[in-house]
Design an enzyme around this catalytic site. Structure first.
Site, PDB file in Angstrom:
ATOM      1  N   CYS A   1       0.793  -1.234   0.000  1.00 15.64           N
ATOM      2  CA  CYS A   1       0.000   0.000   0.000  1.00 15.64           C
ATOM      3  C   CYS A   1       0.821   1.278   0.000  1.00 15.64           C
ATOM      4  CB  CYS A   1      -0.974  -0.020   1.182  1.00 15.64           C
ATOM      5  SG  CYS A   1      -2.040  -1.475   1.154  1.00 15.64           S
TER       6      CYS A   1
ATOM      7  N   HIS B   1      -2.213   8.618   5.148  1.00 10.56           N
ATOM      8  CA  HIS B   1      -2.497   7.248   4.702  1.00 10.56           C
ATOM      9  C   HIS B   1      -3.948   6.939   5.061  1.00 10.56           C
ATOM     10  CE1 HIS B   1      -1.558   3.265   3.337  1.00 10.56           C
ATOM     11  NE2 HIS B   1      -1.890   2.726   4.504  1.00 10.56           N
TER      12      HIS B   1
ATOM     13  N   GLU C   1      -0.597   6.673  13.006  1.00  6.63           N
ATOM     14  CA  GLU C   1      -0.259   7.778  12.114  1.00  6.63           C
ATOM     15  C   GLU C   1      -0.323   9.110  12.854  1.00  6.63           C
ATOM     16  OE1 GLU C   1      -1.110   9.182   7.521  1.00  6.63           O
ATOM     17  OE2 GLU C   1      -2.537   7.835   8.493  1.00  6.63           O
TER      18      GLU C   1
ATOM     19  N   LYS D   1      -9.004   8.372   1.260  1.00  2.00           N
ATOM     20  CA  LYS D   1      -9.559   7.018   1.243  1.00  2.00           C
ATOM     21  C   LYS D   1     -11.008   7.009   1.701  1.00  2.00           C
ATOM     22  CE  LYS D   1      -5.243   4.439   1.831  1.00  2.00           C
ATOM     23  NZ  LYS D   1      -4.313   5.598   1.795  1.00  2.00           N
TER      24      LYS D   1
ATOM     25  N   HIS E   1      -9.632   2.196  -0.207  1.00  2.00           N
ATOM     26  CA  HIS E   1      -8.206   1.885  -0.131  1.00  2.00           C
ATOM     27  C   HIS E   1      -7.810   1.170  -1.413  1.00  2.00           C
ATOM     28  CE1 HIS E   1      -4.312   1.029   1.129  1.00  2.00           C
ATOM     29  NE2 HIS E   1      -4.519   0.643   2.386  1.00  2.00           N
TER      30      HIS E   1
ATOM     31  N   PHE F   1       1.933  -3.181   4.644  1.00  2.00           N
ATOM     32  CA  PHE F   1       2.219  -4.390   5.412  1.00  2.00           C
ATOM     33  C   PHE F   1       3.738  -4.567   5.565  1.00  2.00           C
ATOM     34  CE2 PHE F   1      -1.881  -6.926   4.272  1.00  2.00           C
ATOM     35  CZ  PHE F   1      -2.598  -6.088   5.108  1.00  2.00           C
TER      36      PHE F   1
END
Length: 403
Positions: A164, A295, A306, A325, A330, A390
């Site tokens: 991502c 993000h 975050e 998002k 996403h 990830f």
């Protein structure tokens, strides 16, 4: 020899809220969200089945040289975004083919949809029923190759699969290629196609929202999967000036980190270090950042980590921070590319994209300006675009007004 500055001259968003720079900007400004029940496959057996699909925005309608039947859905989407970006940049494709130009694309699932379709055929009709063309369409490296093939480019064709954060990695790769003198023009972005693998995987992780993606909301319950492709044309400043190009913004630098601490849990300290690296590389201080394109997945753990990192780096002077998002879902490997496009538009057009779906701000974030509900006019000079993935693969790009 002084390394050339790198500027953004073309934008190619192919998203659920708009195709092309103008439509995408309008979608951001309106706080549009296109989350609906999944139609790309039979999702009747999935407990949660809301997503941001392209629906009427067909990537195949935006390619001219590729035969979509020979390529997977993500590759066609990558090629479509690349063409949109090149057209937006006003680049003469004959000159582009002669130039030192290439493509770098990010992805999470690659051609998972093509793999799923091949496996269904195998199970239903036997191994010999799987056609060779179906097998050829599966490798993820073809995303960047498809863009080069569509545009007739002879430069690098690189696909990065750092999940991502992948399209921020792609932007950093393209930036380095131009700064290092290896290319004059690079197309950078990412692409994802809706697939069972992503929906099932995120559901099993407990990360899927039931109805809406609501970053920073007190009752947020996770992500909604999105699909689409994002592409930006990056050029050396001399090349852009020589052809009289419109310059949207400048890529000031980027930062990377990998904490390798946990497969899915974000690490606030590693994210903060990535922010500091990005600022140092871009030659700016935290006080210079006017807006953070988060993000912002809407999962409880991501938003907390975050925000903790933002507070560590910015202290009590955090700039506005919002998550697109909440509007497009996403889009995984394309997500940071969409964030970069939103950041560039914020700089060029003077507005802050909103965080939508907020019903009640998490009390732990009350000191933050998350640009709730609707876009806001603002003088935006420098943007920090966050991308996390990830395994702790963090990538942040810094974009600024070209002056």
């Amino acid at each position: 020899m002084t390394s050339p500055r790198v500027v953004v001259t073309g934008l190619g968003p192919l998203s659920a809220i708009g195709v092309g720079a103008t439509a995408f900007s309008e979608g951001l400004r309106a706080g549009r969200s296109e989350m609906r029940p999944i139609e790309s496959f039979d999702a009747s057996g999935f407990p949660r089945r809301i997503a941001g699909e392209l629906r009427d925005a067909h990537p195949r309608d935006h390619v001219k040289n590729l035969d979509p039947g020979d390529w997977g859905a993500a590759s066609v989407a990558a090629a479509a975004a690349a063409r949109l970006a090149v057209d937006d940049a006003g680049l003469d494709r004959r000159e582009l083919r002669r130039a030192r130009a290439g493509t770098v694309m990010g992805t999470t699932g690659g051609e998972s949809r093509a793999l799923e379709e091949a496996c269904r055929t195998w199970v239903r009709d036997g191994f010999t029923a799987v056609e060779a063309a179906a097998v050829r369409s599966i490798p993820a490296y073809r995303l960047a190759v498809a863009a080069n093939r569509e545009l007739g480019l002879n430069g690098e064709a690189v696909t990065l699969s750092t999940a991502c954060s992948a399209s921020n990695y792609a932007i950093g790769y393209a930036y380095d290629a131009i700064r290092g003198g290896d290319a004059d023009v690079m197309i950078a972005g990412g692409a994802e196609a809706m697939c069972m693998f992503a929906v099932a995987g995120f559901h099993r992780l407990g990360a899927m929202a039931e109805e809406v993606c609501a970053p920073f909301d007190a009752d947020r319950d996770g992500i909604l999967i999105g699909e689409g492709s994002s592409a930006l044309v990056l050029e050396s400043l001399p090349n852009a000036k020589a052809r009289g190009a419109r310059i949207y913004a400048e890529v000031l630098g980027y930062g990377l980190s990998c904490d390798a601490n946990h497969m899915v849990a974000p690490d606030a300290a590693a994210i903060a270090e990535c922010m500091r690296r990005a600022h140092t590389h871009a030659g700016i201080g935290s006080a210079d950042v006017d807006y953070v394109c988060a993000h912002g997945t809407g999962t409880p753990s991501n938003d907390l980590a975050e925000v903790a990192a933002v507070r560590e780096v910015f202290g009590d002077a955090s700039p506005p921070i919002s998550s697109i998002k909440s509007m497009i879902g996403h889009t995984m490997g394309a997500a940071a590319g969409f964030g970069a496009i939103a950041s560039v538009l914020a700089i060029a057009e003077g507005f802050l994209p909103p965080t939508v779906n907020l019903r009640g701000l998490d009390p732990r974030f009350e000191d933050l300006d998350v640009v709730p509900g609707v876009a806001r006019r603002a003088d935006v000079r420098i943007v920090q675009n966050n991308g996390f993935a990830f395994g702790g693969n963090n990538a942040i790009t810094i974009l600024g007004r070209a002056e």
